[in-house]
Write an enzyme that holds these catalytic residues in place. Structure first.
Site, PDB file in Angstrom:
ATOM      1  N   PRO A 234      54.684 -11.945  35.838  1.00 20.83           N
ATOM      2  CA  PRO A 234      55.714 -12.947  35.533  1.00 20.83           C
ATOM      3  C   PRO A 234      55.365 -14.266  36.205  1.00 20.83           C
ATOM      4  O   PRO A 234      55.508 -14.406  37.414  1.00 20.83           O
ATOM      5  CB  PRO A 234      56.989 -12.331  36.134  1.00 20.83           C
ATOM      6  CG  PRO A 234      56.501 -11.455  37.243  1.00 20.83           C
ATOM      7  CD  PRO A 234      55.154 -10.950  36.833  1.00 20.83           C
TER       8      PRO A 234
ATOM      9  N   CYS B 226      59.490 -13.702  45.452  1.00 17.98           N
ATOM     10  CA  CYS B 226      59.188 -15.128  45.439  1.00 17.98           C
ATOM     11  C   CYS B 226      59.440 -15.747  46.818  1.00 17.98           C
ATOM     12  O   CYS B 226      60.565 -15.707  47.324  1.00 17.98           O
ATOM     13  CB  CYS B 226      60.030 -15.846  44.391  1.00 17.98           C
ATOM     14  SG  CYS B 226      59.694 -17.629  44.309  1.00 17.98           S
TER      15      CYS B 226
ATOM     16  N   ASN C  69      49.574  -5.579  42.739  1.00 23.28           N
ATOM     17  CA  ASN C  69      49.438  -6.995  42.409  1.00 23.28           C
ATOM     18  C   ASN C  69      48.741  -7.731  43.547  1.00 23.28           C
ATOM     19  O   ASN C  69      49.069  -7.533  44.710  1.00 23.28           O
ATOM     20  CB  ASN C  69      50.831  -7.578  42.157  1.00 23.28           C
ATOM     21  CG  ASN C  69      50.831  -9.061  41.859  1.00 23.28           C
ATOM     22  OD1 ASN C  69      51.751  -9.775  42.210  1.00 23.28           O
ATOM     23  ND2 ASN C  69      49.793  -9.555  41.193  1.00 23.28           N
ATOM     24  N   GLY C  70      47.770  -8.579  43.171  1.00 23.68           N
ATOM     25  CA  GLY C  70      47.113  -9.417  44.170  1.00 23.68           C
ATOM     26  C   GLY C  70      45.610  -9.435  43.998  1.00 23.68           C
ATOM     27  O   GLY C  70      44.957  -8.379  43.996  1.00 23.68           O
TER      28      GLY C  70
ATOM     29  N   ALA D 166      47.790 -12.463  37.748  1.00 20.69           N
ATOM     30  CA  ALA D 166      48.511 -13.731  37.555  1.00 20.69           C
ATOM     31  C   ALA D 166      47.497 -14.852  37.364  1.00 20.69           C
ATOM     32  O   ALA D 166      47.138 -15.194  36.238  1.00 20.69           O
ATOM     33  CB  ALA D 166      49.426 -14.011  38.743  1.00 20.69           C
TER      34      ALA D 166
END
Length: 348
Positions: free
Chosen positions: A20, A103, A202-203, A226
Site C-alpha cells: 500500500p 506508518c 516487508n522490507g 514497495a
C-alpha cells in the site's frame, strides 16, 4: 465464489504482494503489476473517517474493475466506528481490509494513526474483532505493523491480534524509528516462529532474487514490495529493470482508465529511473504535460498508446451511506483530504 486470500497465502509457494503506497498503488498501477506475476495488491492507505464522510474522498481514493483482485483495502483508523463503517462500504468490492499500524510519519503519529496504534493493542484488537464478527469469511481483516524495539512486545502484539481473529499480518521488519537501515531479519524470524497466522514479510524487496531470499530466510508465507516494484513493476517476473513492454502497457492502461497527469508522469519517472541516461532523465522528469511525455517516449523508444488496447472498464461502486452517521464538527474539509499524504511514501 469469493477469493480466499488466506488460502492463497497458505499455498506452498512464495506469494508476491504489492504494498500500500500512498498516492501510487491505485487501480492503474495495480492493473499494471498484475500483468507481471503480482498475486495480491493493496490499495493506498485511505483515511477511514474521510471515506465514510465524504463522497469526494470515496471517488478520489477508491476505484476498481473486474480484474482488480485479489484486492485488500488499507485504512488508517483510530476508532472502531470508522474502521467498521468504512469496511462495510468497500466489502462488496474487495477481498479484505487492512488496518495501518506502521506508518511512522509525524502527521500520522500526531493524529493517532499508523505506528501510534502499536501503543494501543487493545484498540487494534477491537478493530480486528469487530470487523471479523461483522463480515463473514473468506473476507479477510489484517494489520500491517512495524517492529517494536523490544521484540517481546512485537510478539505479544501479534498474538493479541491473532486471538482477536486477524486473518494474517504484514510485518515491516523495521521499527518506526528506522528508515534506510537494513531490515531486522532475526526479529522477523522470531515473530514468524511465535504466531500461527500467515505472515507477509516487508522490507528491502528490490528484485525477484531479494524477494526469494527474504521468503526463504524469514520462512514467511509471502513477500511485499514497495519501492522496488514502483521502480520496476515487472520485478516479480524476474526483470532487473523495467522492460519496454511494461512502459507500453502503462500507456495502454492509462489511455483507458482516466489518469491525472501527475500520476501518469510520476510512475514513468520511477520506471525510467534506471533506464534513461542522466541527461535524458532530467529532461524527462521536467516535462509538464502528457503530450510532451508521449512525444518523448515515441522519439526515444518508438512507443505510443495502443488504440486497440484492452478495455479496463471501471466498476460503478454504490456506497450506501444512508445509515451512516458522523459528527459534522469533526468532518474534514474535502480540500484538505490529501494534504497529509505529501511525505515520504516509503516510510510505511
Amino acid at each position: 465464489m469469493s477469493i480466499d486470500i488466506v488460502e492463497i497465502l497458505k499455498e506452498p509457494k512464495m506469494t508476491k504482494v504489492c504494498a500500500p503506497m500512498v498516492r501510487y498503488s491505485k487501480l492503474q498501477f495495480r492493473t499494471l503489476v498484475r500483468q507481471y506475476d503480482c498475486d495480491i495488491c493493496f490499495t493506498p492507505m485511505i483515511l477511514a473517517d474521510s471515506f465514510i464522510q465524504s463522497e469526494k474522498a470515496r471517488d478520489n481514493e477508491f476505484s476498481t474493475n473486474t480484474g482488480d483482485k485479489p484486492l485488500i483495502v488499507q485504512f488508517a483508523a483510530k476508532n472502531v466506528y470508522d474502521f467498521l463503517n468504512a469496511t462495510e462500504l468497500v466489502a462488496p468490492y474487495c477481498n479484505g481490509v487492512d488496518i495501518n499500524c506502521g506508518c511512522p510519519q509525524r502527521w500520522a503519529l500526531k493524529e493517532g494513526y499508523g505506528a501510534d496504534l502499536l501503543k494501543k493493542p487493545d484498540l487494534v484488537k477491537d478493530l480486528i474483532y469487530q470487523v471479523r464478527n461483522r463480515i463473514p469469511h473468506p473476507f479477510t481483516v489484517s494489520a500491517k505493523i512495524r517492529l517494536f524495539k523490544d521484540i517481546h512486545k512485537t510478539i505479544d502484539f501479534c498474538r493479541i491480534l491473532e486471538k482477536a481473529g486477524a486473518s494474517f499480518l504484514t510485518v515491516h521488519a523495521r521499527t518506526p524509528e528506522m528508515r534506510c537501515e537494513p531490515i531486522d531479519l532475526n526479529n522477523l524470524k522470531l515473530v514468524r516462529d511465535s504466531v500461527k497466522l500467515p505472515l507477509i514479510a516487508n522490507g528491502d524487496v528490490k528484485s525477484l532474487e531479494s524477494a526469494e531470499n527474504l521468503y526463504k530466510e524469514s520462512n514467511c508465507d509471502a513477500v511485499m514490495s514497495a519501492r522496488g516494484i514502483l521502480t520496476n513493476p515487472a520485478l516479480f517476473s524476474g526483470y532487473s529493470v523495467t522492460p519496454l513492454d511494461c512502459i507500453q502497457n502503462w500507456l495502454d492502461i492509462t489511455s483507458t482508465i482516466p489518469t491525472q497527469f501527475i500520476c501518469f508522469h510520476h510512475h514513468l519517472v520511477f520506471m525510467l529511473e534506471k533506464i534513461l541516461p542522466k541527461k535524458n532523465r532530467l529532461f524527462f522528469n521536467s516535462l509538464q504535460n502528457k503530450a510532451a511525455v508521449l512525444e518523448f517516449l515515441k522519439d526515444t523508444y518508438g512507443i505510443k498508446p495502443n488504440n486497440n488496447s484492452k478495455s479496463f472498464d471501471l466498476i460503478k461502486c454504490i456506497f450506501n451511506t444512508s445509515h451512516k452517521k458522523y459528527n459534522k464538527d469533526i468532518a474534514k474539509d474535502d480540500d484538505d483530504l490529501s494534504m497529509n499524504f505529501l511525505g515520504n511514501i516509503f516510510t510505511e
